[in-house]
Scaffold this motif. Structure first.
Motif, PDB file in Angstrom:
ATOM      1  N   GLU A  44       0.841  -1.198   0.000  1.00 22.33           N
ATOM      2  CA  GLU A  44       0.000   0.000   0.000  1.00 22.33           C
ATOM      3  C   GLU A  44       0.880   1.254   0.000  1.00 22.33           C
ATOM      4  N   ARG A  45       0.322   2.341  -0.493  1.00 28.39           N
ATOM      5  CA  ARG A  45       1.033   3.619  -0.519  1.00 28.39           C
ATOM      6  C   ARG A  45       0.269   4.625   0.335  1.00 28.39           C
ATOM      7  N   PHE A  61       3.729  -3.559   7.948  1.00 33.97           N
ATOM      8  CA  PHE A  61       3.585  -2.716   6.766  1.00 33.97           C
ATOM      9  C   PHE A  61       4.518  -3.236   5.664  1.00 33.97           C
ATOM     10  N   CYS A  64       5.279  -1.485   1.906  1.00 34.75           N
ATOM     11  CA  CYS A  64       4.453  -0.273   1.841  1.00 34.75           C
ATOM     12  C   CYS A  64       5.328   0.966   1.637  1.00 34.75           C
ATOM     13  N   GLY A  84       9.853  -1.823   2.923  1.00 34.27           N
ATOM     14  CA  GLY A  84       9.057  -0.627   2.716  1.00 34.27           C
ATOM     15  C   GLY A  84       9.903   0.565   2.303  1.00 34.27           C
TER      16      GLY A  84
END
Length: 215
Positions: A44-45, A61, A64, A84
């Motif tokens: 996810e961003r 996370f 991400c 990430g």
């Protein structure tokens, strides 16, 4: 070394991380007095956000991306930020406890007043990072890039720097004698180690970079 510990206004309120970031995007008011527990995200961003007096516990996370996140008075306990992107992040008066940052991109970030214990930063990108008043204990930095960094008032205790790239990062004033220092990447003249403290075994290994044979 005296390092400021995180301080939290009371009470802390349970919150959902995605909802908090979304609210910040709408209001631009920093996220305060929140505790994020067991949150999961992958690939996810997240946009820019500011956190103050928050706790992250057992959050994952993986892969991400975070855009210029800012954390002040924050604790990360048992979290996983592996692979990430956290470039240009800002951490002040934070604690990293038994958390994973394996392969994470923390390049060009700022870390001030940091206490870290039992964290894994192996293969992480810490290039051009600025650290000031930070204490790292029993952390794994093996195969990480820590080139072109600026370290001031930094202490390492029983850390693993196996095959770390320290190129052009001065380690002056830092005691590395109880840490693993095998196969590090530095300049041919060992200039990065000028003023650092190492032990005899480490010195024998490092002097090989100068073409000296130790018997």
């Amino acid at each position: 070394m005296r390092i400021l510990q995180p301080e939290f206004p009371e009470p802390l309120y349970p919150a959902d991380f995605s909802a908090a970031v979304s609210e910040y995007r709408d209001t631009e008011e920093r996220i305060e007095q929140k505790i994020f527990k067991n949150f999961r995200a992958e690939n996810e961003r997240f946009g820019h956000a500011e956190f103050f007096g928050c706790v992250f516990e057992n959050c994952k996370f993986n892969d991400c991306a975070f855009e210029r996140f800012e954390y002040t008075n924050a604790v990360f306990r048992g979290c996983d930020f592996s692979n990430g992107s956290l470039r240009n992040s800002y951490f002040k008066q934070c604690a990293f406890l038994q958390s994973k940052w394996m392969g994470a991109d923390l390049s060009e970030s700022v870390l001030k007043e940091i206490v870290a214990t039992g964290c894994n930063f192996s293969y992480a990108n810490l290039n051009a990072e600025k650290m000031q008043n930070a204490c790292w204990k029993e952390c794994d930095f093996s195969f990480a890039d820590v080139a072109m960094g600026k370290l001031k008032g930094v202490a390492f205790s029983k850390c693993d720097f196996t095959r770390v790239n320290f190129y052009t990062t001065s380690l002056k004033g830092i005691n590395l004698s109880d840490s693993k220092l095998s196969g590090i990447e530095i300049s041919a003249d060992l200039s990065e180690l000028k003023g650092a403290t190492i032990n005899a075994v480490q010195a024998a290994d490092l002097i090989k970079n100068l073409g000296v044979i130790v018997q």
